[in-house]
Design a protein around this motif. Structure first.
Motif, short mmCIF file in Angstrom:
data_model
loop_
_atom_site.label_atom_id
_atom_site.label_comp_id
_atom_site.label_asym_id
_atom_site.label_seq_id
_atom_site.Cartn_x
_atom_site.Cartn_y
_atom_site.Cartn_z
N ARG A 53 17.15 -2.82 -59.86
CA ARG A 53 16.82 -3.27 -60.86
C ARG A 53 15.90 -4.69 -60.64
O ARG A 53 15.69 -5.05 -59.68
CB ARG A 53 18.19 -3.98 -61.67
N GLU B 88 16.35 -10.47 -64.83
CA GLU B 88 16.25 -10.62 -66.38
C GLU B 88 15.89 -9.60 -67.19
O GLU B 88 16.80 -8.44 -67.20
CB GLU B 88 15.44 -11.87 -66.63
N ASP B 89 14.69 -9.61 -67.87
CA ASP B 89 14.43 -8.43 -68.51
C ASP B 89 13.64 -7.55 -68.20
O ASP B 89 13.22 -6.42 -68.78
CB ASP B 89 13.79 -9.12 -70.24
N GLU B 90 13.39 -7.45 -66.69
CA GLU B 90 12.53 -6.47 -65.82
C GLU B 90 11.20 -6.56 -66.31
O GLU B 90 10.56 -5.47 -66.45
CB GLU B 90 13.31 -5.12 -66.17
N VAL B 91 10.58 -7.53 -66.78
CA VAL B 91 9.37 -7.65 -67.56
C VAL B 91 8.37 -7.37 -66.21
O VAL B 91 7.39 -6.41 -66.28
CB VAL B 91 8.84 -8.90 -68.28
N ARG C 200 8.33 -3.42 -65.02
CA ARG C 200 7.55 -2.77 -65.89
C ARG C 200 6.02 -2.98 -65.68
O ARG C 200 5.44 -2.11 -65.43
CB ARG C 200 8.11 -3.04 -67.36
#
Length: 164
Positions: A33, A36-39, A42
């Protein structure tokens, strides 16, 4: 693919599937992972997908080299093994195995500050080009102790990490 042997993997996705099947869920997710939001995760994936190989057929590559000099030391490739905090939990003596792989490949190895194996043990048993990760502590004396230990063990550089 059913064997689970890394040599049977055809791509990174195969290796990821093997790791998912083999590791406890919490440990797999630690490595798999992003924060946090995995920005950033991505964005990295999108950037890699934009990179395309351009075959150059019948091009003489006999004189090409990947060697480079960094911090006054010669390395076989312009890469290093980054600090990997739970390497010793992923594999028995994981930090030592990563350091051995780096030394064999002629590239630097970066020991994570949270490693299970001590910096002294990595330096004494493996050697090679060693870098030490440092999170600067509010207790400055703790940071200075780490710096002194790394220098005494023969580490070549400090990687000051300034994330979260």
């Amino acid at each position: 693919m059913t064997s689970g042997i890394a040599e049977d993997a055809h791509n990174i996705s195969d290796l990821r599937d093997m790791a998912r099947r083999r590791l406890p869920r919490w440990l797999f997710e630690f490595f798999d992972r992003g924060a946090e939001d995995e920005v950033a995760l991505r964005n990295n994936r999108e950037a890699f997908e934009r990179i395309k190989f351009v075959p150059r057929i019948l091009t003489d590559i006999s004189g090409r080299k990947q060697d480079m000099t960094l911090f006054g030391k010669q390395h076989k490739m312009p890469i290093a093994i980054a600090p990997t905090g739970a390497a010793g939990m992923m594999w028995y003596q994981g930090e030592l195995e990563l350091a051995r792989a780096a030394k064999a490949a002629g590239i630097p190895f970066s020991l994570a500050i949270g490693s299970i194996t001590s910096m002294e043990k990595v330096a004494a048993e493996v050697g090679g080009t060693l870098w030490m990760q440092l999170y600067v502590s509010e207790e400055i004396e703790l940071s200075l102790q780490i710096v002194r230990r790394a220098a005494a063990a023969g580490f070549d550089a400090l990687l000051v990490t300034v994330d979260g």
